[in-house]
Design an enzyme around this catalytic site. Structure first.
Site, mmCIF file in Angstrom:
data_model
loop_
_atom_site.group_PDB
_atom_site.id
_atom_site.type_symbol
_atom_site.label_atom_id
_atom_site.label_comp_id
_atom_site.label_asym_id
_atom_site.label_seq_id
_atom_site.Cartn_x
_atom_site.Cartn_y
_atom_site.Cartn_z
ATOM 1 N N THR A 41 -97.146 19.376 111.478
ATOM 2 C CA THR A 41 -98.294 18.599 111.978
ATOM 3 C C THR A 41 -98.814 19.154 113.308
ATOM 4 O O THR A 41 -99.922 18.820 113.724
ATOM 5 C CB THR A 41 -97.887 17.131 112.221
ATOM 6 O OG1 THR A 41 -96.904 17.117 113.257
ATOM 7 C CG2 THR A 41 -97.314 16.484 110.962
ATOM 8 N N ASP A 47 -94.076 32.006 130.553
ATOM 9 C CA ASP A 47 -93.371 30.777 130.166
ATOM 10 C C ASP A 47 -92.557 30.279 131.357
ATOM 11 O O ASP A 47 -91.572 30.904 131.761
ATOM 12 C CB ASP A 47 -92.460 31.059 128.967
ATOM 13 C CG ASP A 47 -91.862 29.773 128.415
ATOM 14 O OD1 ASP A 47 -92.132 29.445 127.252
ATOM 15 O OD2 ASP A 47 -91.125 29.082 129.167
HETATM 16 N N1 URA Z 1 -96.144 26.597 129.035
HETATM 17 C C1 URA Z 1 -95.750 27.630 129.804
HETATM 18 O O1 URA Z 1 -94.587 27.705 130.213
HETATM 19 N N2 URA Z 1 -96.635 28.585 130.097
HETATM 20 C C2 URA Z 1 -97.912 28.558 129.663
HETATM 21 O O2 URA Z 1 -98.689 29.452 129.988
HETATM 22 C C3 URA Z 1 -98.305 27.470 128.860
HETATM 23 C C4 URA Z 1 -97.395 26.498 128.564
#
Ligand code: URA
Length: 210
Positions: free
Chosen positions: A109, A201
C-alpha cells in the site's frame, strides 16, 4: 508559534549543517553535529512556550520571577533517526517526558504502518515536540502526528534538520496547526524520496549502517 515554517538561519546552524552534508563527514562527527544543531533548533522551537510567574527570594529581596507554565513538555522521536535529536532537546529541557513512534512502510500500500507507540500520559495538557531530522515526503510525520492527535495531543510542533517543499506542503495540508522548525528548506525530492541536495540517509549516517 504564528508561522507554519520557520527556517533557522543562524550562522552556527548553517555552518554545522554544511559539515553534516559533506559526504566525507564520519558517523561520530555527524552525530555530534546533529546534537549541537538540535540544541540551537530547540532554542527556537521553545521560544513561545507559555510562561507564568513565581515569587522567589533573591539574596537581596523578594521578587516575582518568570517561570515556565503548565505540564512538562513531551518530546516524541520518530524512530529511528529521530533518536539522534533527543539528547539535544533534553540538554535544554531535561525534565521533558519522552515518547517514541515507530512506523514502517507497507510495500503493497506504500502507507506507513505503526509498529511501536509509547508516549507520555496527559498529552492533551502538554506541548508536544516531534523530532525527525528529515521531512521528506511527509508521510511518516503526518502519520505520527495523526497518532499523537488520536492519543489526545492538541499542541504539537515539529522539529527537523532538513525539509523538502513536498513534505512541508503535505504537512500544511494534513496538519496546518503544527508549526515546523528546520535548519534548511532544500530543493526537492529525487525519485526515491530522498531530499536533494540533502545529506543522504540520516539514520545510516548517524548509526553507521547502510
Ligand atoms: N530520509 C533520509 O534519511 N534522507 C532523505 O533524504 C529522506 C528521508
Amino acid at each position: 508559534m504564528s508561522q507554519h515554517l520557520t527556517i533557522v538561519d543562524h550562522p552556527l546552524v548553517q555552518h554545522k549543517l554544511t559539515l553534516m552534508r559533506e559526504k566525507g563527514t564520519h558517523t561520530a562527527v555527524f552525530r555530534q553535529l546533529l546534537h549541537e544543531i538540535t540544541q540551537l533548533l530547540a532554542y527556537e522551537i521553545t521560544r513561545e512556550m507559555p510562561m507564568t510567574t513565581t515569587i522567589i527570594q533573591t539574596p537581596m529581596e523578594e521578587m516575582e520571577a518568570p517561570t515556565l507554565a503548565g505540564r512538562k513538555l513531551a518530546l516524541v522521536s520518530i524512530l529511528r533517526a529521530g533518536n539522534g535529536m533527543l539528547d539535544g532537546v533534553l540538554d535544554l529541557i531535561p525534565l521533558a517526558r519522552v515518547g517514541f513512534v515507530g512506523l514502517y512502510r507497507d510495500e503493497k500500500t506504500l502507507k506507513p504502518v505503526q509498529y511501536y507507540f509509547k508516549v507520555p500520559d496527559s498529552l492533551g495538557e502538554r506541548l508536544v515536540i516531534v523530532v525527525d531530522p528529515m521531512l521528506a515526503t511527509g508521510n511518516s510525520s503526518v502519520a505520527a502526528i495523526d497518532l499523537l492527535k488520536g492519543a489526545g495531543a492538541t499542541n504539537i510542533r515539529f522539529l527537523c534538520l532538513l525539509a523538502a517543499p513536498e513534505g512541508v506542503a503535505r504537512m500544511k495540508e494534513a496538519h496546518p496547526d503544527v508549526p515546523i522548525v528546520t535548519a534548511a528548506l532544500d530543493r526537492g525530492l529525487n525519485e526515491k524520496g530522498y531530499i536533494m541536495p540533502g545529506l543522504g540517509d540520516a539514520g545510516d549516517r548517524m548509526f553507521g549502517t547502510k
